[in-house]
Design an enzyme around this catalytic site. Structure first.
Site, PDB file in Angstrom:
ATOM      1  N   HIS A  52      55.067  33.347  33.107  1.00 24.71           N
ATOM      2  CA  HIS A  52      54.043  33.393  32.053  1.00 24.71           C
ATOM      3  C   HIS A  52      54.440  32.490  30.879  1.00 24.71           C
ATOM      4  CE1 HIS A  52      52.181  37.585  33.204  1.00 24.71           C
ATOM      5  NE2 HIS A  52      51.699  36.603  33.925  1.00 24.71           N
ATOM      6  N   TYR A  97      46.110  38.689  26.896  1.00 26.25           N
ATOM      7  CA  TYR A  97      46.203  40.008  27.550  1.00 26.25           C
ATOM      8  C   TYR A  97      44.946  40.867  27.416  1.00 26.25           C
ATOM      9  CZ  TYR A  97      50.888  39.192  29.170  1.00 26.25           C
ATOM     10  OH  TYR A  97      51.958  38.685  29.855  1.00 26.25           O
ATOM     11  N   GLU A 115      57.981  38.456  26.508  1.00 24.59           N
ATOM     12  CA  GLU A 115      57.600  37.033  26.396  1.00 24.59           C
ATOM     13  C   GLU A 115      57.810  36.515  24.974  1.00 24.59           C
ATOM     14  OE1 GLU A 115      53.733  37.033  28.401  1.00 24.59           O
ATOM     15  OE2 GLU A 115      54.763  37.823  30.158  1.00 24.59           O
ATOM     16  N   TYR A 151      63.577  26.067  36.339  1.00 25.84           N
ATOM     17  CA  TYR A 151      62.524  25.085  36.624  1.00 25.84           C
ATOM     18  C   TYR A 151      61.813  24.677  35.339  1.00 25.84           C
ATOM     19  CZ  TYR A 151      59.873  29.486  36.459  1.00 25.84           C
ATOM     20  OH  TYR A 151      59.364  30.710  36.076  1.00 25.84           O
TER      21      TYR A 151
HETATM   22  C1  LIG Z   1      59.833  28.416  40.710  1.00 24.31           C
HETATM   23  C2  LIG Z   1      59.293  27.241  41.495  1.00 24.31           C
HETATM   24  C3  LIG Z   1      60.062  26.112  41.656  1.00 24.31           C
HETATM   25  C4  LIG Z   1      59.579  25.037  42.400  1.00 24.31           C
HETATM   26  N1  LIG Z   1      60.357  23.925  42.556  1.00 24.31           N
HETATM   27  C5  LIG Z   1      59.906  22.895  43.291  1.00 24.31           C
HETATM   28  C6  LIG Z   1      60.713  21.722  43.468  1.00 24.31           C
HETATM   29  O1  LIG Z   1      61.824  21.618  42.959  1.00 24.31           O
HETATM   30  N2  LIG Z   1      60.199  20.699  44.206  1.00 24.31           N
HETATM   31  C7  LIG Z   1      58.961  20.776  44.800  1.00 24.31           C
HETATM   32  O2  LIG Z   1      58.545  19.806  45.448  1.00 24.31           O
HETATM   33  N3  LIG Z   1      58.203  21.884  44.659  1.00 24.31           N
HETATM   34  C8  LIG Z   1      58.631  22.918  43.903  1.00 24.31           C
HETATM   35  N4  LIG Z   1      57.836  24.030  43.730  1.00 24.31           N
HETATM   36  C9  LIG Z   1      56.477  24.026  44.304  1.00 24.31           C
HETATM   37  C10 LIG Z   1      55.509  23.344  43.321  1.00 24.31           C
HETATM   38  O3  LIG Z   1      55.407  24.080  42.130  1.00 24.31           O
HETATM   39  C11 LIG Z   1      54.097  23.205  43.884  1.00 24.31           C
HETATM   40  O4  LIG Z   1      53.679  24.459  44.343  1.00 24.31           O
HETATM   41  C12 LIG Z   1      54.026  22.181  45.004  1.00 24.31           C
HETATM   42  O5  LIG Z   1      54.393  20.901  44.516  1.00 24.31           O
HETATM   43  C13 LIG Z   1      52.601  22.117  45.573  1.00 24.31           C
HETATM   44  O6  LIG Z   1      51.727  21.831  44.529  1.00 24.31           O
HETATM   45  P1  LIG Z   1      50.492  20.896  44.773  1.00 24.31           P
HETATM   46  O7  LIG Z   1      49.628  20.960  43.563  1.00 24.31           O
HETATM   47  O8  LIG Z   1      50.897  19.578  45.277  1.00 24.31           O
HETATM   48  O9  LIG Z   1      49.766  21.636  45.976  1.00 24.31           O
HETATM   49  P2  LIG Z   1      48.569  22.656  45.875  1.00 24.31           P
HETATM   50  O10 LIG Z   1      47.300  21.939  45.632  1.00 24.31           O
HETATM   51  O11 LIG Z   1      48.954  23.755  44.969  1.00 24.31           O
HETATM   52  O12 LIG Z   1      48.592  23.186  47.387  1.00 24.31           O
HETATM   53  C14 LIG Z   1      49.689  23.958  47.872  1.00 24.31           C
HETATM   54  C15 LIG Z   1      49.677  23.951  49.390  1.00 24.31           C
HETATM   55  O13 LIG Z   1      48.491  24.563  49.861  1.00 24.31           O
HETATM   56  C16 LIG Z   1      47.831  23.684  50.785  1.00 24.31           C
HETATM   57  N5  LIG Z   1      46.400  23.871  50.563  1.00 24.31           N
HETATM   58  C17 LIG Z   1      45.667  23.451  49.510  1.00 24.31           C
HETATM   59  N6  LIG Z   1      44.391  23.827  49.648  1.00 24.31           N
HETATM   60  C18 LIG Z   1      44.311  24.502  50.808  1.00 24.31           C
HETATM   61  C19 LIG Z   1      43.264  25.167  51.510  1.00 24.31           C
HETATM   62  N7  LIG Z   1      42.040  25.199  51.013  1.00 24.31           N
HETATM   63  N8  LIG Z   1      43.583  25.767  52.685  1.00 24.31           N
HETATM   64  C20 LIG Z   1      44.832  25.738  53.182  1.00 24.31           C
HETATM   65  N9  LIG Z   1      45.856  25.128  52.570  1.00 24.31           N
HETATM   66  C21 LIG Z   1      45.607  24.535  51.396  1.00 24.31           C
HETATM   67  C22 LIG Z   1      48.300  22.285  50.418  1.00 24.31           C
HETATM   68  O14 LIG Z   1      48.313  21.438  51.542  1.00 24.31           O
HETATM   69  C23 LIG Z   1      49.704  22.533  49.978  1.00 24.31           C
HETATM   70  O15 LIG Z   1      50.545  22.554  51.096  1.00 24.31           O
HETATM   71  C24 LIG Z   1      58.299  25.110  42.992  1.00 24.31           C
HETATM   72  C25 LIG Z   1      57.518  26.253  42.812  1.00 24.31           C
HETATM   73  C26 LIG Z   1      58.002  27.319  42.083  1.00 24.31           C
HETATM   74  C27 LIG Z   1      57.149  28.546  41.914  1.00 24.31           C
HETATM   75  C1  HEM Z   2      49.969  43.175  32.478  1.00 20.12           C
HETATM   76  C2  HEM Z   2      49.286  42.085  32.828  1.00 20.12           C
HETATM   77  C3  HEM Z   2      49.751  41.096  33.864  1.00 20.12           C
HETATM   78  C4  HEM Z   2      50.395  41.292  35.032  1.00 20.12           C
HETATM   79  C5  HEM Z   2      50.898  42.606  35.631  1.00 20.12           C
HETATM   80  C6  HEM Z   2      50.586  39.989  35.651  1.00 20.12           C
HETATM   81  C7  HEM Z   2      51.216  39.769  36.861  1.00 20.12           C
HETATM   82  C8  HEM Z   2      51.472  38.530  37.393  1.00 20.12           C
HETATM   83  C9  HEM Z   2      52.200  38.269  38.617  1.00 20.12           C
HETATM   84  C10 HEM Z   2      52.810  39.321  39.528  1.00 20.12           C
HETATM   85  C11 HEM Z   2      52.242  36.945  38.792  1.00 20.12           C
HETATM   86  C12 HEM Z   2      52.903  36.189  39.961  1.00 20.12           C
HETATM   87  C13 HEM Z   2      54.296  35.768  39.541  1.00 20.12           C
HETATM   88  C14 HEM Z   2      54.939  34.811  40.528  1.00 20.12           C
HETATM   89  O1  HEM Z   2      54.420  33.716  40.709  1.00 20.12           O
HETATM   90  O2  HEM Z   2      55.984  35.150  41.077  1.00 20.12           O
HETATM   91  C15 HEM Z   2      51.568  36.333  37.681  1.00 20.12           C
HETATM   92  C16 HEM Z   2      51.402  34.980  37.534  1.00 20.12           C
HETATM   93  C17 HEM Z   2      50.489  34.430  36.654  1.00 20.12           C
HETATM   94  N1  HEM Z   2      49.849  35.090  35.640  1.00 20.12           N
HETATM   95 FE1  HEM Z   2      50.022  37.040  35.180  1.00 20.12          FE
HETATM   96  N2  HEM Z   2      50.030  39.036  34.845  1.00 20.12           N
HETATM   97  C18 HEM Z   2      49.509  39.671  33.744  1.00 20.12           C
HETATM   98  C19 HEM Z   2      48.872  39.065  32.688  1.00 20.12           C
HETATM   99  C20 HEM Z   2      48.460  37.753  32.668  1.00 20.12           C
HETATM  100  C21 HEM Z   2      47.628  37.158  31.648  1.00 20.12           C
HETATM  101  C22 HEM Z   2      47.132  37.877  30.402  1.00 20.12           C
HETATM  102  C23 HEM Z   2      47.406  35.865  32.021  1.00 20.12           C
HETATM  103  C24 HEM Z   2      46.561  34.807  31.333  1.00 20.12           C
HETATM  104  C25 HEM Z   2      45.284  34.977  31.105  1.00 20.12           C
HETATM  105  C26 HEM Z   2      48.144  35.638  33.267  1.00 20.12           C
HETATM  106  C27 HEM Z   2      48.203  34.442  33.944  1.00 20.12           C
HETATM  107  C28 HEM Z   2      49.015  34.195  35.034  1.00 20.12           C
HETATM  108  C29 HEM Z   2      49.123  32.896  35.679  1.00 20.12           C
HETATM  109  C30 HEM Z   2      48.355  31.644  35.294  1.00 20.12           C
HETATM  110  C31 HEM Z   2      50.056  33.059  36.696  1.00 20.12           C
HETATM  111  C32 HEM Z   2      50.548  31.964  37.677  1.00 20.12           C
HETATM  112  C33 HEM Z   2      49.998  32.149  39.029  1.00 20.12           C
HETATM  113  C34 HEM Z   2      48.756  31.368  39.326  1.00 20.12           C
HETATM  114  O3  HEM Z   2      48.328  30.526  38.526  1.00 20.12           O
HETATM  115  O4  HEM Z   2      48.220  31.590  40.416  1.00 20.12           O
HETATM  116  N3  HEM Z   2      48.759  36.804  33.621  1.00 20.12           N
HETATM  117  N4  HEM Z   2      51.097  37.317  36.840  1.00 20.12           N
END
Ligand SMILES: Cc1cc2nc3c(=O)[nH]c(=O)nc-3n(C[C@H](O)[C@H](O)[C@H](O)COP(=O)(O)OP(=O)(O)OC[C@H]3O[C@@H](n4cnc5c(N)ncnc54)[C@H](O)[C@@H]3O)c2cc1C
Ligand code: HEM
Length: 395
Positions: free
Chosen positions: A85, A95, A137, A190
């Site tokens: 977050h 929130y 946070e 990260y």
């Molecule tokens: C803590 C953390 C650390 C990370 N560190 C790294 C790192 O060091 N290096 C790295 O390369 N990445 C890392 N990642 C992953 C990175 O954040 C992205 O998730 C990754 O680069 C993919 O993002 P994107 O926007 O290119 O793909 P996105 O558009 O998010 O798509 C993700 C995947 O879903 C597939 N996809 C998209 N749309 C569809 C659909 N409609 N149906 C089926 N499949 C679909 C895509 O082909 C792709 O494989 C990390 C993620 C996290 C959470």
């Molecule tokens: C008590 C309230 C909330 C709970 C329990 C919650 C829970 C979570 C959890 C479990 C994840 C996934 C973490 C992971 O990637 O490992 C997440 C990611 C995320 N949360 Fe929350 N969240 C809360 C509130 C919010 C609010 C207020 C916002 C903003 C409007 C928010 C925005 C996001 C976004 C953008 C992500 C990243 C994942 C994505 O974009 O798909 N969350 N949260």
């Protein structure tokens, strides 16, 4: 602290909500994005399409509600979510928006079954849970190395393996002084990139692990082109194809709690086991660097899997680091040649060991299942999924 009556109502209604959990969160997101389209610039469009975030939020709110009378026991899980977050710049004012639409969705889906007592109890419960996140946070915002998304310039971009590009960036923000020399980055963390890809109507935020915690040349991360399932990954392809040396990008400060256990760094009787696959090598490489800088005498086991030699990232850097360690075992597994990092290999690992794992979700699941079957305590296995982390365990 929520009242006894609230706790009772909430706990009694969790099973009904669990039953409708997926529908409630689908309705919640639809209504929230209709009323607040600006939030589409924060949420991950692909996670939304694939339903990943729906599951995470639903199970987390329910799991937290079950623990309403002892929310402090959820601190490790809340901390991991709060890091994300903070990295995404979720603010206290977001929130109530989530709360309002979550409550609205519960009402809409449960209909008359959601009487005033139930809605009031869930409203109180949500506020209580949200407060835990907001407070944590707040501390993370105070400790962040810089504010918001700051401008960085790409000073180096190089291919480190097929489809993996490494970036080095330096701060050039006009609104704040970011002095990298004064920072200590934590290996395993990260950074988060904010982009405006041409293929999307919204901004897109993605996390990338630091592959080194050293800042002498800049901040270093590496990106794999993510084109699985015949869909082009939005941000990874944008970074590969459209961001070059001299261009600027927006980054929020390092986040995450995947880090070396400081208490064990100096202990030479508990080996460090580093297991990674593909681009999952990034945080593991920085952890290797940190261990060797602190105590090169600790035994290290390095296991890395990828498709073939062309896909093997950072091998030179790994070999250089391992050369200064005293007691090293290195294993490389190329899928193409049929050599697999499987349960048979895991069975050869010492016990006890301090184990760090990073790779794709299926890779990590198989490693974690294998290690659990071998009785490696899960408290000794640290892992970083490159996607939404498994949500809170409802127990
Ligand atoms: C803590 C953390 C650390 C990370 N560190 C790294 C790192 O060091 N290096 C790295 O390369 N990445 C890392 N990642 C992953 C990175 O954040 C992205 O998730 C990754 O680069 C993919 O993002 P994107 O926007 O290119 O793909 P996105 O558009 O998010 O798509 C993700 C995947 O879903 C597939 N996809 C998209 N749309 C569809 C659909 N409609 N149906 C089926 N499949 C679909 C895509 O082909 C792709 O494989 C990390 C993620 C996290 C959470
Ligand atoms: C008590 C309230 C909330 C709970 C329990 C919650 C829970 C979570 C959890 C479990 C994840 C996934 C973490 C992971 O990637 O490992 C997440 C990611 C995320 N949360 Fe929350 N969240 C809360 C509130 C919010 C609010 C207020 C916002 C903003 C409007 C928010 C925005 C996001 C976004 C953008 C992500 C990243 C994942 C994505 O974009 O798909 N969350 N949260």
């Amino acid at each position: 602290m929520a009242s006894v009556q609230t706790i009772e109502i909430v706990k009694a209604t969790v099973p009904v909500l669990e039953e409708h959990g997926a529908t409630i969160t689908t309705v919640f997101y639809k209504n929230m994005f209709n009323e607040h389209p600006e939030l589409l610039d924060i949420f991950n469009e692909t996670n939304q399409k694939l339903g990943r975030q729906q599951t995470a939020l639903a199970t987390t709110v329910l799991a937290a509600a079950k623990h309403l009378d002892k929310l402090e026991t959820l601190l490790p899980q809340v901390t991991q979510i709060s890091h994300k977050h903070r990295a995404l710049q979720i603010l206290p004012e977001h929130y109530p928006i989530v709360g309002h639409h979550l409550l609205g969705a519960i009402k809409e889906v449960l209909g008359e079954a959601a009487n005033d007592d139930i809605i009031n109890a869930w409203s109180e419960a949500y506020d209580e849970i949200a407060d835990v996140f907001i407070q944590l946070e707040e501390t993370m915002y105070e400790q962040a190395l810089w504010d918001g998304f700051a401008t960085f310039k790409v000073v180096e971009k190089s291919a480190v393996a097929t489809d993996i590009a490494a970036f080095t960036v330096i701060p050039v923000d006009e609104n704040q002084v970011i002095d990298l020399d004064k920072f200590t980055l934590t290996a395993g963390q990260y950074i988060t990139v904010k982009t405006d890809p041409t293929d999307s109507d919204n901004l897109a935020l993605r996390h990338y692990s630091l592959y080194s915690a050293h800042t002498d040349e800049g901040i270093k991360f590496a990106v794999r082109r993510d084109n699985r399932n015949e869909h082009y990954g939005l941000v990874s392809n944008y970074l590969h194809d459209e961001v070059e040396v001299g261009d600027t990008i927006l980054l929020s400060a390092p986040a995450g709690d995947f880090a070396l256990n400081q208490d064990l760094m100096g202990q030479n009787d508990i080996p460090l086991v580093l297991i990674s696959a593909g681009v999952g090598v990034t945080p593991i490489l920085s952890i290797l660097e940190a261990q060797i800088a602190s105590n090169p005498k600790r035994p290290i086991i390095w296991a890395y899997a990828c498709q073939n030699e062309q896909h093997h990232a950072f091998d030179k850097q790994v070999n250089q680091l391992l050369a200064s360690a005293k007691d090293v075992e290195k294993q490389v597994f190329y899928f193409d040649s049929g050599k697999l990092l499987d349960d048979r290999y895991l069975a050869t690992l010492p016990e006890p060991a301090d184990i760090y794992v990073c790779g794709s979700m299926p890779f990590m699941e198989s490693i974690i299942d294998g290690l659990t079957a071998l009785n490696h305590g899960l408290d000794k296995v640290h892992y970083e999924p490159f996607g939404p982390k498994m949500s809170l365990q409802a127990s």
